[in-house]
Motif scaffolding. Structure first.
Motif, PDB file in Angstrom:
ATOM      1  N   HIS A 111       7.746  -8.442 -51.330  1.00 29.59           N
ATOM      2  CA  HIS A 111       8.932  -9.279 -51.145  1.00 29.59           C
ATOM      3  C   HIS A 111      10.168  -8.654 -51.777  1.00 29.59           C
ATOM      4  O   HIS A 111      10.086  -7.728 -52.575  1.00 29.59           O
ATOM      5  N   GLU A 112      11.299  -9.252 -51.451  1.00 30.28           N
ATOM      6  CA  GLU A 112      12.584  -8.900 -52.064  1.00 30.28           C
ATOM      7  C   GLU A 112      12.948  -9.949 -53.097  1.00 30.28           C
ATOM      8  O   GLU A 112      12.558 -11.106 -52.942  1.00 30.28           O
ATOM      9  N   PRO A 113      13.676  -9.580 -54.108  1.00 30.38           N
ATOM     10  CA  PRO A 113      14.266  -8.270 -54.380  1.00 30.38           C
ATOM     11  C   PRO A 113      13.311  -7.319 -55.105  1.00 30.38           C
ATOM     12  O   PRO A 113      13.700  -6.227 -55.490  1.00 30.38           O
ATOM     13  N   ASP A 114      12.073  -7.740 -55.281  1.00 26.19           N
ATOM     14  CA  ASP A 114      11.116  -6.987 -56.092  1.00 26.19           C
ATOM     15  C   ASP A 114      10.872  -5.562 -55.592  1.00 26.19           C
ATOM     16  O   ASP A 114      10.806  -4.626 -56.391  1.00 26.19           O
ATOM     17  N   LEU A 115      10.719  -5.393 -54.270  1.00 28.65           N
ATOM     18  CA  LEU A 115      10.437  -4.051 -53.750  1.00 28.65           C
ATOM     19  C   LEU A 115      11.622  -3.113 -53.926  1.00 28.65           C
ATOM     20  O   LEU A 115      11.444  -1.944 -54.274  1.00 28.65           O
TER      21      LEU A 115
END
Length: 170
Positions: A111-115
């Motif tokens: 998922h974003e913003p994790d990636l």
């Protein structure tokens, strides 16, 4: 393109959170997202090393994105809590990468913003600065040694991946 050791994939298009009455964890891909996940898998399947470990978030939309890739590569999907939204993944990625065969790769679906933050950190960005933005269905490949800095080999938006698979980008 060189086969990357680490591939990050953001889940395909999911339904609008405001229209979903269930938990966010169970929010599925849209019909377009499901088609896109298949096309993404077709394109990525030809770009990845022969030996990969496929990990994904336990959230439904990430699993639905990973399933076609799992089928294309004939590898199982391992769900990891640390790929859920808001979880730090750096130490786990480093530990897993140490155990990969020399010609192997690690594929993470999340998922974003994790990636974007993970990619930027692995590329050596300081202070949480983002060097990469992962749109829905985007994928990026990194090579090098962990903890890094690694090198960005490619960053492909969903529409490009779909075109590579021979489908019209939606």
């Amino acid at each position: 393109m060189r086969a990357p050791r680490l591939v990050l994939i953001r889940h395909a298009q999911a339904g609008n959170p405001g229209d979903w009455e269930g938990t966010d964890r169970d929010r599925p891909l849209t019909a377009k997202g499901q088609v896109s996940a298949v096309r993404m898998a077709q394109a990525l399947g030809e770009m990845l090393p022969e030996s990969v470990e496929l990990l994904c978030s336990p959230y439904l939309r990430a699993r639905q994105t990973a399933i076609p890739l799992s089928q294309a590569l004939d590898v199982p999907i391992r769900q990891k809590k640390w790929l859920a939204p808001g979880q730090p993944a750096g130490l786990e990625v480093e530990s897993l990468a140490r155990n990969l065969p020399a010609d192997g790769g690690l594929v993470l679906v999340g998922h974003e913003p994790d990636l974007s933050l993970l990619a930027s950190c692995l590329l050596g960005a300081a202070g949480g600065r983002s060097l990469v933005h992962m749109g829905k269905g985007d994928a990026c490949g990194l090579t090098g040694q962990l903890p890094g800095p690694m090198q960005l080999d490619w960053h492909l938006p969903r529409k490009v991946l779909e075109r590579m698979a021979g489908g019209a980008a939606s």
